[in-house]
Design an enzyme around this catalytic site. Structure first.
Site, PDB file in Angstrom:
ATOM      1  CG  ASP A 135      -8.764  -4.278   7.603  1.00 54.87           C
ATOM      2  OD1 ASP A 135      -7.851  -3.481   7.318  1.00 54.87           O
ATOM      3  OD2 ASP A 135      -8.767  -5.461   7.214  1.00 54.87           O
ATOM      4  CG  ASP A 156      -3.832  -4.068   5.335  1.00 51.16           C
ATOM      5  OD1 ASP A 156      -4.733  -3.802   6.146  1.00 51.16           O
ATOM      6  OD2 ASP A 156      -3.981  -4.847   4.362  1.00 51.16           O
ATOM      7  CG  HIS A 192      -2.565  -8.809   1.512  1.00 45.48           C
ATOM      8  ND1 HIS A 192      -2.098  -7.529   1.444  1.00 45.48           N
ATOM      9  CD2 HIS A 192      -3.529  -8.786   2.474  1.00 45.48           C
ATOM     10  CE1 HIS A 192      -2.756  -6.761   2.311  1.00 45.48           C
ATOM     11  NE2 HIS A 192      -3.627  -7.506   2.959  1.00 45.48           N
ATOM     12  CG  HIS A 218      -4.657  -7.858  -1.732  1.00 45.31           C
ATOM     13  ND1 HIS A 218      -4.834  -9.054  -1.072  1.00 45.31           N
ATOM     14  CD2 HIS A 218      -5.360  -6.943  -1.047  1.00 45.31           C
ATOM     15  CE1 HIS A 218      -5.631  -8.851  -0.022  1.00 45.31           C
ATOM     16  NE2 HIS A 218      -5.965  -7.581   0.013  1.00 45.31           N
ATOM     17  CD  GLU A 246      -6.066  -9.167   5.885  1.00 47.15           C
ATOM     18  OE1 GLU A 246      -7.079  -8.678   6.406  1.00 47.15           O
ATOM     19  OE2 GLU A 246      -5.601  -8.765   4.802  1.00 47.15           O
ATOM     20  CD  GLU A 251      -4.478  -6.598   7.701  1.00 50.05           C
ATOM     21  OE1 GLU A 251      -5.605  -6.106   7.888  1.00 50.05           O
ATOM     22  OE2 GLU A 251      -3.974  -6.761   6.577  1.00 50.05           O
TER      23      GLU A 251
HETATM   24 CO    CO Z   1      -4.940  -6.659   4.634  1.00 51.14          CO
END
Ligand code: CO
Length: 299
Positions: A83, A94, A154, A162, A187, A281
């Site tokens: 990640d 992200d 998010h 976030h 995600e 994600e």
């Molecule tokens: Co994330």
């Protein structure tokens, strides 16, 4: 908040790093080396890490940023979640992908991958958190695995990973809806266990919440180096060793800063030992009648 060209460039860099990820994540590779390679590739492509790269093995689901000196390697038959985030001028992509070295876990990998794709396909203005959760959970059920109930997607803000709205991965009744112009990370986490993660082990990720001075000299040095560059974006304990050599002094400084509420720490998040977790994600811009993919592994 969508950052136009900067945002799309962050997404392109993320996709470029994803393309090369299977060449880096191999059985026997050191977790810390994978993180260093991902982070330096982001920088060489013209971006900045939005947060420390995490390489989470087996029951670890997220936030596994190896501490300085962590020599652990990718074990045989493991399932590995990578990640990472890229930002340009605070506009963040992200993303995460899973590399599975265990043939018995193909269904688990498919569950997180296909549930992400299914969720992406329903994204448009007005879609509710309930609808997204049901879509994701439905795919998990088909594969007879659980979503991770306490990890979520998010919204993303400028310099904010976030930004407030959580995108749940399970059936829920949340009627909050996405708006056109929202930038979101979906995600999906699938688990062979009960689907709950807990803090486990020493944190490798920190973020400054209030840049006030503390007595500790090393802490002051860390603050003066990290804050101008990162603001409130997360950073790795591992990165601090380029500023201040001794691990002991750094650990003490971080402890003092956390106690003074200068910092927040993010420890690794783990399922029960024996449970296996997969994750995918991507980052999207929500549009009136659909979505624009900024970057990430969603196909
Ligand atoms: Co994330």
């Amino acid at each position: 908040m969508y950052g136009g060209k900067d945002h799309d460039k962050a997404g392109e860099i993320a996709n470029e790093v994803l393309k090369g990820i299977s060449g880096k994540v191999k059985v026997g590779a050191q977790l810390a080396e994978v993180c260093e390679q991902v982070e330096s590739e982001i920088i060489s492509l013209g971006g900045q890490p939005a947060f420390p790269c995490s390489v989470a093995v087996n029951e670890y689901a997220a936030h596994y940023a190896p501490l300085f000196g962590d020599k652990s390697t990718i074990p045989e038959n493991s399932i590995v979640k990578v990640d990472f985030g890229v930002h340009i001028n605070g506009y963040i992509c992200d993303c995460a992908t899973t590399l599975n070295f265990n043939p018995a876990l193909t269904h688990l990998e498919k569950a997180s991958k296909e549930s992400l794709r299914a969720a992406v396909e329903v994204v448009r203005e007005g879609v509710t958190i309930a609808e997204l959760g049901a879509t994701i959970h439905g795919v998990m059920k088909r594969y007879n695995v659980n979503p991770v109930f306490n990890l979520t997607g998010h919204t993303l803000g400028r310099y904010t990973v976030h930004a407030g709205l959580s995108i749940l991965n399970h059936d829920n009744n949340v009627q909050a809806a996405l708006s056109a112009g929202d930038v979101i990370a979906i995600e999906t986490f699938s688990s062979t266990g009960a689907g709950y993660v807990h803090d486990r082990g020493r944190p490798g990720i920190y973020a400054i919440v209030e840049p006030k001075n503390v007595r500790n000299a090393v802490a002051r040095k860390i603050l003066s180096k990290v804050y101008p560059e990162r603001q409130t974006l997360p950073f790795a304990e591992r990165w601090l060793h380029k500023i201040e050599g001794s691990g002991f002094a750094i650990q003490n400084a971080l402890k003092d800063m956390e106690q003074a509420e200068v910092l927040l720490s993010y420890p690794p998040l783990s399922e029960q030992v024996g449970a296996m977790v997969s994750q995918h994600e991507c980052t999207l811009l929500v549009e009136k009648n659909g979505f624009h993919v900024i970057g990430g592994d969603y196909r």
